[in-house]
Design a protein around this motif. Structure first.
Motif, mmCIF file in Angstrom:
data_model
loop_
_atom_site.group_PDB
_atom_site.id
_atom_site.type_symbol
_atom_site.label_atom_id
_atom_site.label_comp_id
_atom_site.label_asym_id
_atom_site.label_seq_id
_atom_site.Cartn_x
_atom_site.Cartn_y
_atom_site.Cartn_z
ATOM 1 N N VAL A 3 1.031 -1.077 -0.017
ATOM 2 C CA VAL A 3 0.061 0.019 0.115
ATOM 3 C C VAL A 3 0.835 1.354 0.050
ATOM 4 C CG1 VAL A 3 -1.797 1.278 1.191
ATOM 5 C CG2 VAL A 3 -1.771 -1.082 1.217
ATOM 6 N N ASP A 4 0.746 2.263 -0.871
ATOM 7 C CA ASP A 4 1.371 3.504 -1.061
ATOM 8 C C ASP A 4 0.574 4.481 -0.152
ATOM 9 O OD1 ASP A 4 2.394 2.859 -4.362
ATOM 10 O OD2 ASP A 4 3.624 2.572 -2.627
ATOM 11 N N SER A 53 -5.426 16.614 8.026
ATOM 12 C CA SER A 53 -4.947 17.568 7.204
ATOM 13 C C SER A 53 -4.852 17.161 5.687
ATOM 14 C CB SER A 53 -3.114 17.727 7.601
ATOM 15 O OG SER A 53 -3.121 18.330 8.981
ATOM 16 N N GLY A 54 -5.481 16.010 5.521
ATOM 17 C CA GLY A 54 -5.642 15.525 4.200
ATOM 18 C C GLY A 54 -4.828 14.329 3.689
ATOM 19 N N LEU A 55 -3.958 13.990 4.527
ATOM 20 C CA LEU A 55 -2.838 12.956 4.092
ATOM 21 C C LEU A 55 -3.340 11.467 4.113
ATOM 22 C CD1 LEU A 55 0.542 14.279 5.477
ATOM 23 C CD2 LEU A 55 -0.617 14.784 3.418
ATOM 24 N N THR A 56 -2.826 10.717 3.668
ATOM 25 C CA THR A 56 -3.105 9.257 3.680
ATOM 26 C C THR A 56 -2.222 8.729 4.650
ATOM 27 O OG1 THR A 56 -1.795 8.526 1.944
ATOM 28 C CG2 THR A 56 -4.218 8.849 1.443
ATOM 29 N N GLY A 84 -10.211 4.127 12.690
ATOM 30 C CA GLY A 84 -10.757 3.279 11.860
ATOM 31 C C GLY A 84 -9.739 2.128 11.149
ATOM 32 N N PRO A 85 -9.746 1.850 9.773
ATOM 33 C CA PRO A 85 -8.935 0.847 9.348
ATOM 34 C C PRO A 85 -7.648 1.117 9.131
ATOM 35 C CG PRO A 85 -10.623 1.689 7.709
ATOM 36 C CD PRO A 85 -11.093 2.294 8.987
ATOM 37 N N VAL A 86 -7.263 2.498 9.426
ATOM 38 C CA VAL A 86 -5.811 2.929 9.028
ATOM 39 C C VAL A 86 -4.814 2.064 9.859
ATOM 40 C CG1 VAL A 86 -6.647 5.073 8.082
ATOM 41 C CG2 VAL A 86 -5.860 4.870 10.566
ATOM 42 N N ILE A 87 -5.527 1.849 11.106
ATOM 43 C CA ILE A 87 -4.877 1.126 12.312
ATOM 44 C C ILE A 87 -4.763 -0.465 11.757
ATOM 45 C CG2 ILE A 87 -4.537 0.480 14.788
ATOM 46 C CD1 ILE A 87 -5.872 3.232 15.587
ATOM 47 N N GLN A 88 -3.470 -1.147 11.715
ATOM 48 C CA GLN A 88 -3.202 -2.359 11.577
ATOM 49 C C GLN A 88 -2.608 -2.842 12.698
ATOM 50 O OE1 GLN A 88 -1.841 -3.443 7.827
ATOM 51 N NE2 GLN A 88 -3.066 -1.921 6.800
ATOM 52 N N LEU A 89 -3.211 -3.878 13.343
ATOM 53 C CA LEU A 89 -2.476 -4.611 14.619
ATOM 54 C C LEU A 89 -1.889 -5.894 14.432
ATOM 55 C CD1 LEU A 89 -5.693 -4.440 17.249
ATOM 56 C CD2 LEU A 89 -3.650 -2.770 16.828
ATOM 57 N N ASN A 90 -1.043 -6.308 15.487
ATOM 58 C CA ASN A 90 -0.093 -7.389 14.864
ATOM 59 C C ASN A 90 0.783 -7.245 13.808
ATOM 60 O OD1 ASN A 90 -1.382 -9.129 17.204
ATOM 61 N ND2 ASN A 90 -3.113 -8.993 15.853
ATOM 62 N N GLN A 91 1.372 -6.313 13.607
ATOM 63 C CA GLN A 91 2.195 -5.743 12.435
ATOM 64 C C GLN A 91 3.533 -4.950 13.086
ATOM 65 O OE1 GLN A 91 1.682 -6.271 9.267
ATOM 66 N NE2 GLN A 91 -0.503 -7.001 9.244
#
Length: 431
Positions: free
Chosen positions: A4-5, A27-30, A208-215
């Motif tokens: 993912v970029d 601020s509008g960033l990904t 929400g989904p921007v957080i990824q656990l166990n990574q």
């Protein structure tokens, strides 16, 4: 994890990482947040007792002047309640009460004042002198022991492991003696309904989904166009990366090219504090009926301090903190023996009802593989100036945050939030 970029990858979902990610998203960033553990919060961790009450096994207190965290709590509808202070605070030695109006109390007050003055005016607080060496000059012996207990409770480390200047600087950064050691109006002023972990989870829910656990992040490869972030499950590409893990934890991340010596030193010459925490839940705060506040400093025995952290509603919560060597000694006991030891010490000081809790909760933070200890990372004696000089300067496209990077309230959630806001501004400016 598929490639993912994104504009920014944030490493760690403690308060610093959550606030940095939130600011950057707004601020509008990904943004992508990668958390090694199976939960958010970092050094904040809240569980539910058998009585249905929130139990903070990590950091918990919100200071009177911790305006950033208080503002977040208000924004997310999380109320605060004052730490209970009414009643007699106990200082016990060999089964007898010690008065702060005694020679012991006067000597303790004088020593702490010397420590604060030394840091403020740069006199006598040396980085090549350990806190243990400084304490050895304090008399009488009982005053020295009370200082060991009090300073151990706020530093979560052994006095021979940290310099007197680092401790003095920590007191100054916290706002002074009154702020660091104070309850009402100080750093232990209030607690969060639902726990500090509950507020972290509320922020994470918004992200929400921007957080990824166990990574867990294994490596960061920097080049002129971006950073490749590697985990056991693949890699992602970002324009910038923010590392919010404490330096001793971040040391496990491989960098290509290698980090400059100044940054390597920060990770090599700092260490996490050592602390065991237990919260014991009762039907009611029974100690109040006997005129006790629930605050305890014990100069002998395996449990040096306890505090009333009871939430509104009638249940009683006693928090036990054991730093340094005492925490490691408890590690050697079985779970059953450790629990019996803690309850026996509470019963010795607050009465036999302490042996009969509704539930018992404990955590040894130095055994948490993703945190390595609490409450913060300390520079090793002799390393303070080099660590301060390196600060949180970016290394190419990699930026640094976390409570340790905050000159104010380092070691507190307030410091973590301040660092998250600071690093988000830094990244936005760089982009």
């Amino acid at each position: 994890m598929s490639d993912v970029d994104v504009d920014v990858v944030v490493v760690g979902a403690g308060y610093a990482g959550l606030i940095a990610a939130r600011s950057l998203l707004n601020s509008g960033l990904t943004v992508q947040v990668l958390e090694a553990a199976d939960r958010v919060g970092g050094r904040a961790m809240t569980v539910t007792s058998a009585a249905g009450t929130a139990v903070d096994l990590g950091g918990q207190w919100i200071g009177h002047d911790h305006v950033k965290v208080r503002s977040l709590a208000e924004e997310f509808g999380v109320s605060l309640f004052p730490t209970h202070t009414e009643g007699k605070a106990l200082i016990r030695h060999r089964g007898r009460d010690v008065s702060m109006l005694s020679a012991t109390g006067v000597a303790v007050g004088a020593a702490l004042t010397r420590l604060a003055v030394a840091e403020r005016f740069g006199l006598g607080a040396r980085d090549d002198q350990t806190l243990a060496t400084w304490l050895a000059k304090v008399g009488p012996r009982r005053a020295r022991r009370l200082l060991e207990v009090a300073l151990g409770e706020v530093t979560a480390t052994d006095p021979e492991s940290v310099s007197v200047r680092a401790v003095a600087q920590g007191i100054r950064g916290a706002g002074g003696l009154r702020e660091m050691f104070g309850i009402e109006g100080g750093a232990q002023d209030a607690l969060l309904t639902g726990g500090a972990g509950g507020l972290a989870e509320a922020i994470a829910t918004e992200l929400g989904p921007v957080i990824q656990l166990n990574q867990p992040v294994l490596g960061l490869a920097r080049d002129g166009a971006g950073v490749t972030v590697s985990t056991p499950y693949g890699a992602s590409r970002a324009r910038r990366v923010v590392v919010t893990a404490a330096p001793p934890v971040a040391k496990a991340i491989a960098h290509r090219p290698a980090l400059p010596e100044a940054r390597e030193l920060v990770q090599r010459d700092t260490f996490m504090g050592t602390v065991y925490k237990a919260v014991i839940v009762y039907d009611s705060p029974f100690w109040r009926a006997d005129g006790y506040s629930g605050e305890l400093f014990a100069l002998d025995g395996p449990i040096p301090s306890a505090f009333d952290v009871s939430p509104p509603g009638g249940r009683g919560h006693l928090c036990v903190l054991v730093p340094g060597r005492g925490a490691r000694n408890l590690d050697d006991l079985t779970e059953e023996t450790r629990r019996a030891t803690v309850l026996a010490e509470l019963a010795r000081n607050f009465g036999e009802l302490a042996r009969h809790p509704v539930s018992f909760h404990e955590k040894s933070w130095h055994r948490d593989e993703f945190v390595l200890g609490g409450y913060m990372a300390w520079p090793r004696p002799g390393s303070l100036e080099a660590v301060r000089t390196a600060g949180a300067q970016p290394v190419g496209r990699v930026h640094w945050a976390g409570t340790e990077t905050s000159p104010r309230y380092s070691g507190y959630f307030e410091g973590a939030v301040l660092s998250g806001e600071r690093v988000a501004e830094e990244v936005l400016t760089a982009l």
